[in-house]
Design an enzyme around this catalytic site. Structure first.
Site, PDB file in Angstrom:
ATOM      1  N   HIS A 205      56.008  49.447  37.195  1.00 45.91           N
ATOM      2  CA  HIS A 205      55.908  50.921  37.284  1.00 45.91           C
ATOM      3  C   HIS A 205      55.020  51.550  36.218  1.00 45.91           C
ATOM      4  CE1 HIS A 205      58.848  50.625  34.015  1.00 45.91           C
ATOM      5  NE2 HIS A 205      58.500  51.852  33.683  1.00 45.91           N
TER       6      HIS A 205
HETATM    7  C1  UD1 Z   1      58.655  57.278  32.510  1.00 45.03           C
HETATM    8  C2  UD1 Z   1      58.192  56.914  31.099  1.00 45.03           C
HETATM    9  C3  UD1 Z   1      58.059  55.397  30.983  1.00 45.03           C
HETATM   10  C4  UD1 Z   1      59.333  54.708  31.398  1.00 45.03           C
HETATM   11  C5  UD1 Z   1      59.783  55.175  32.786  1.00 45.03           C
HETATM   12  C6  UD1 Z   1      61.140  54.611  33.078  1.00 45.03           C
HETATM   13  C7  UD1 Z   1      56.739  58.546  29.978  1.00 45.03           C
HETATM   14  C8  UD1 Z   1      55.369  58.835  29.507  1.00 45.03           C
HETATM   15  N1  UD1 Z   1      56.896  57.490  30.791  1.00 45.03           N
HETATM   16  O1  UD1 Z   1      57.628  56.862  33.400  1.00 45.03           O
HETATM   17  O2  UD1 Z   1      57.787  55.059  29.638  1.00 45.03           O
HETATM   18  O3  UD1 Z   1      59.119  53.324  31.406  1.00 45.03           O
HETATM   19  O4  UD1 Z   1      59.860  56.612  32.806  1.00 45.03           O
HETATM   20  O5  UD1 Z   1      61.389  54.506  34.436  1.00 45.03           O
HETATM   21  O6  UD1 Z   1      57.653  59.245  29.618  1.00 45.03           O
HETATM   22  N2  UD1 Z   1      59.291  60.390  40.191  1.00 45.03           N
HETATM   23  C9  UD1 Z   1      60.156  60.645  41.216  1.00 45.03           C
HETATM   24  N3  UD1 Z   1      61.472  60.829  40.921  1.00 45.03           N
HETATM   25  C10 UD1 Z   1      61.944  60.790  39.672  1.00 45.03           C
HETATM   26  C11 UD1 Z   1      61.057  60.552  38.620  1.00 45.03           C
HETATM   27  C12 UD1 Z   1      59.719  60.342  38.902  1.00 45.03           C
HETATM   28  O7  UD1 Z   1      59.766  60.690  42.392  1.00 45.03           O
HETATM   29  O8  UD1 Z   1      63.163  60.965  39.471  1.00 45.03           O
HETATM   30  C13 UD1 Z   1      57.841  60.113  40.501  1.00 45.03           C
HETATM   31  C14 UD1 Z   1      56.961  61.354  40.556  1.00 45.03           C
HETATM   32  O9  UD1 Z   1      55.965  61.124  41.504  1.00 45.03           O
HETATM   33  C15 UD1 Z   1      56.347  61.360  39.164  1.00 45.03           C
HETATM   34  C16 UD1 Z   1      56.204  59.874  38.853  1.00 45.03           C
HETATM   35  O10 UD1 Z   1      57.327  59.263  39.468  1.00 45.03           O
HETATM   36  O11 UD1 Z   1      55.123  62.025  39.127  1.00 45.03           O
HETATM   37  C17 UD1 Z   1      56.158  59.541  37.390  1.00 45.03           C
HETATM   38  O12 UD1 Z   1      57.270  60.076  36.693  1.00 45.03           O
HETATM   39  P1  UD1 Z   1      57.196  60.328  35.106  1.00 45.03           P
HETATM   40  O13 UD1 Z   1      58.509  60.838  34.629  1.00 45.03           O
HETATM   41  O14 UD1 Z   1      56.010  61.133  34.783  1.00 45.03           O
HETATM   42  O15 UD1 Z   1      56.919  58.929  34.496  1.00 45.03           O
HETATM   43  P2  UD1 Z   1      57.492  57.482  34.845  1.00 45.03           P
HETATM   44  O16 UD1 Z   1      56.408  56.713  35.507  1.00 45.03           O
HETATM   45  O17 UD1 Z   1      58.794  57.606  35.526  1.00 45.03           O
HETATM   46  N1  UDP Z   2      66.966  49.207  36.493  1.00 38.66           N
HETATM   47  C1  UDP Z   2      67.895  49.576  37.472  1.00 38.66           C
HETATM   48  N2  UDP Z   2      67.504  49.569  38.788  1.00 38.66           N
HETATM   49  C2  UDP Z   2      66.257  49.186  39.173  1.00 38.66           C
HETATM   50  C3  UDP Z   2      65.320  48.822  38.171  1.00 38.66           C
HETATM   51  C4  UDP Z   2      65.704  48.849  36.851  1.00 38.66           C
HETATM   52  O1  UDP Z   2      69.046  49.907  37.149  1.00 38.66           O
HETATM   53  O2  UDP Z   2      65.978  49.190  40.367  1.00 38.66           O
HETATM   54  C5  UDP Z   2      67.364  49.268  35.069  1.00 38.66           C
HETATM   55  C6  UDP Z   2      67.196  47.966  34.313  1.00 38.66           C
HETATM   56  O3  UDP Z   2      68.369  47.202  34.399  1.00 38.66           O
HETATM   57  C7  UDP Z   2      66.918  48.434  32.888  1.00 38.66           C
HETATM   58  C8  UDP Z   2      66.268  49.780  33.074  1.00 38.66           C
HETATM   59  O4  UDP Z   2      66.480  50.174  34.418  1.00 38.66           O
HETATM   60  O5  UDP Z   2      68.116  48.623  32.149  1.00 38.66           O
HETATM   61  C9  UDP Z   2      64.782  49.707  32.792  1.00 38.66           C
HETATM   62  O6  UDP Z   2      64.184  50.923  33.111  1.00 38.66           O
HETATM   63  P1  UDP Z   2      62.656  51.069  33.504  1.00 38.66           P
HETATM   64  O7  UDP Z   2      62.114  49.757  33.876  1.00 38.66           O
HETATM   65  O8  UDP Z   2      62.595  52.176  34.488  1.00 38.66           O
HETATM   66  O9  UDP Z   2      62.012  51.636  32.158  1.00 38.66           O
HETATM   67  P2  UDP Z   2      61.464  50.931  30.819  1.00 38.66           P
HETATM   68  O10 UDP Z   2      62.529  50.066  30.278  1.00 38.66           O
HETATM   69  O11 UDP Z   2      60.213  50.197  31.161  1.00 38.66           O
HETATM   70  O12 UDP Z   2      61.132  52.106  29.957  1.00 38.66           O
END
Ligand code: UD1
Ligand code: UDP
Length: 359
Positions: A205
């Site tokens: 992601h």
């Molecule tokens: C964010 C964090 C990343 C983390 C990840 C965990 C930052 C800069 N990035 O990335 O470090 O690893 O969360 O999962 O803070 N969206 C949805 N539903 C949601 C959330 C997001 O549809 O509930 C979609 C939207 O299209 C949005 C995109 O995901 O534009 C990205 O969401 P965003 O919160 O900007 O960053 P993540 O990629 O989720």
């Molecule tokens: N995770 C989850 N469901 C999923 C994928 C990940 O519960 O389908 C959990 C996973 O066990 C871990 C956390 O989400 O604890 C990691 O989050 P993510 O990969 O979104 O963010 P990052 O750690 O890279 O910031």
């Protein structure tokens, strides 16, 4: 004592859960301020329900947007709330935009900042997370470093020793607590028709991977080659950002099995029983290390070098051939290592330090 726990994304909810539990146990005054960075049920609410966490007192409903837009809205909402609530400390966890906004809003109001998971560094300034980490550590008064390595990084950056506490990573607490529950309750293997050790699990992601069509294509190709080579299903619970980008680039999943993001107990079950996990997630690199499952990281660097040192994890980048080669290499290696990330009592230590330093 009044603690403001600022969170906003899936990994923050999971990694804060052991600290919230300790706050409850010791009756520490706290409230949750949710920025609303994640808001889809499967990325947010499901974790509150499953981990039995209290509702956030505030939800800023900031949602998605560009970095500046998202962080700016958070700053405004967090500042307003902190002025009303006047907590003694603001706790943030990890490296998201929510973390930076929480730390920055608090430090400007002269409220103490506690950073959980301090001192992680990828040394890749192209990652938004690296910027967030470095700036947050600089704003923090209490730096909860998960390992000795992260403590040394902070010392090397001139952070005073008395501000740093080595606590372990709260993800270990979360895994220890939820693994048994997952064994009893999760049904993911059954409903996906999978047998233990007979599939690969994937999460991808990261912005630098999925927003870059060449890299994302390389990863998907590598995963398809793994499916062909090992003749085992490749299961990919797809993050909404990755789903959006696949659609935008017109990419097809091919032979990969794309599923919706999973709840924590189901994901832990799939992780613990996978033959191997391929990921660009920070939390997943850690969890596989704790669970004894080999991990191939689809990045060129990691801020979790302890996992490389013990041999639970290897960096493969995004080239398809390299991904297959590193997978083969990890499968042929011995799968015994000692988890270097903590003993499952990080939440307890952090609560104790808060009690000691806030009185
Ligand atoms: C964010 C964090 C990343 C983390 C990840 C965990 C930052 C800069 N990035 O990335 O470090 O690893 O969360 O999962 O803070 N969206 C949805 N539903 C949601 C959330 C997001 O549809 O509930 C979609 C939207 O299209 C949005 C995109 O995901 O534009 C990205 O969401 P965003 O919160 O900007 O960053 P993540 O990629 O989720
Ligand atoms: N995770 C989850 N469901 C999923 C994928 C990940 O519960 O389908 C959990 C996973 O066990 C871990 C956390 O989400 O604890 C990691 O989050 P993510 O990969 O979104 O963010 P990052 O750690 O890279 O910031």
């Amino acid at each position: 004592m009044k603690i403001s726990i600022v969170l906003g994304t899936r990994p923050e909810i999971i990694k804060f859960s052991p600290i919230i539990r300790e706050c409850e146990r010791h009756n520490l005054g706290y409230f949750i301020l949710h920025t609303g960075q994640h808001y889809t049920y499967s990325m947010d609410r499901i974790f509150f329900e499953q981990l039995e966490l209290p509702d956030a007192r505030y939800n800023l409903d900031v949602g998605s947007g560009s970095h500046a837009e998202q962080t700016g809205k958070m700053l405004m909402g967090i500042e307003k709330t902190l002025i009303e609530e006047t907590p003694e400390v603001v706790l943030v966890e990890g490296d998201t935009n929510t973390v930076l906004a929480g730390a920055l809003a608090a430090v400007k109001l002269h409220i103490k900042v506690g950073h959980v998971e301090a001192g992680l560094r990828s040394y890749d300034w192209g990652m938004p997370e690296e910027i967030n980490r470095v700036l947050t550590d600089r704003c923090s008064d209490l730096l909860f470093a998960p390992t000795e390595k992260s403590r040394r990084i902070l010392l090397g950056e001139g952070i005073p020793e008395q501000k740093i506490f080595v606590t372990g990573n709260t993800i270990v607490d979360a895994v220890y607590r939820n693994l048994d529950i997952s064994k009893r309750k999760a049904r993911a293997l059954d409903y996906l028709g999978l047998s233990p050790k007979e599939y690969f699990l994937v999460t991808v992601h990261r912005q630098e991977n999925v927003d870059n069509s060449e890299r994302f294509r390389g990863i998907l190709k590598g995963l398809e080659m793994i499916e062909e080579r090992f003749r085992l299903p490749v299961i990919y619970p797809i993050h909404p950002r990755a789903k959006r980008q696949m659609e935008a680039f017109g990419m097809k999943a091919g032979r990969l099995r794309l599923i919706e993001p999973l709840d924590y107990l189901s994901f832990l079950q799939l992780e613990a029983n996978a033959q191997l996990v391929l990921t660009d997630s920070g939390g997943v690199q850690e969890e596989t290390c704790v669970l004894g499952v080999p991990c191939v990281t689809l990045r060129y660097n990691t801020e979790r070098p302890e996992t490389l040192d013990v041999g639970s994890n290897v960096l493969a980048g995004t080239d398809p051939g390299e991904i297959v080669e590193k997978t083969q290499h990890m499968l042929s290696k011995k799968k015994s290592w000692v988890n270097p990330l903590g003993d499952g009592r990080a939440g307890e230590r952090i609560a104790q330090i808060l009690r000691g330093s806030l009185g």
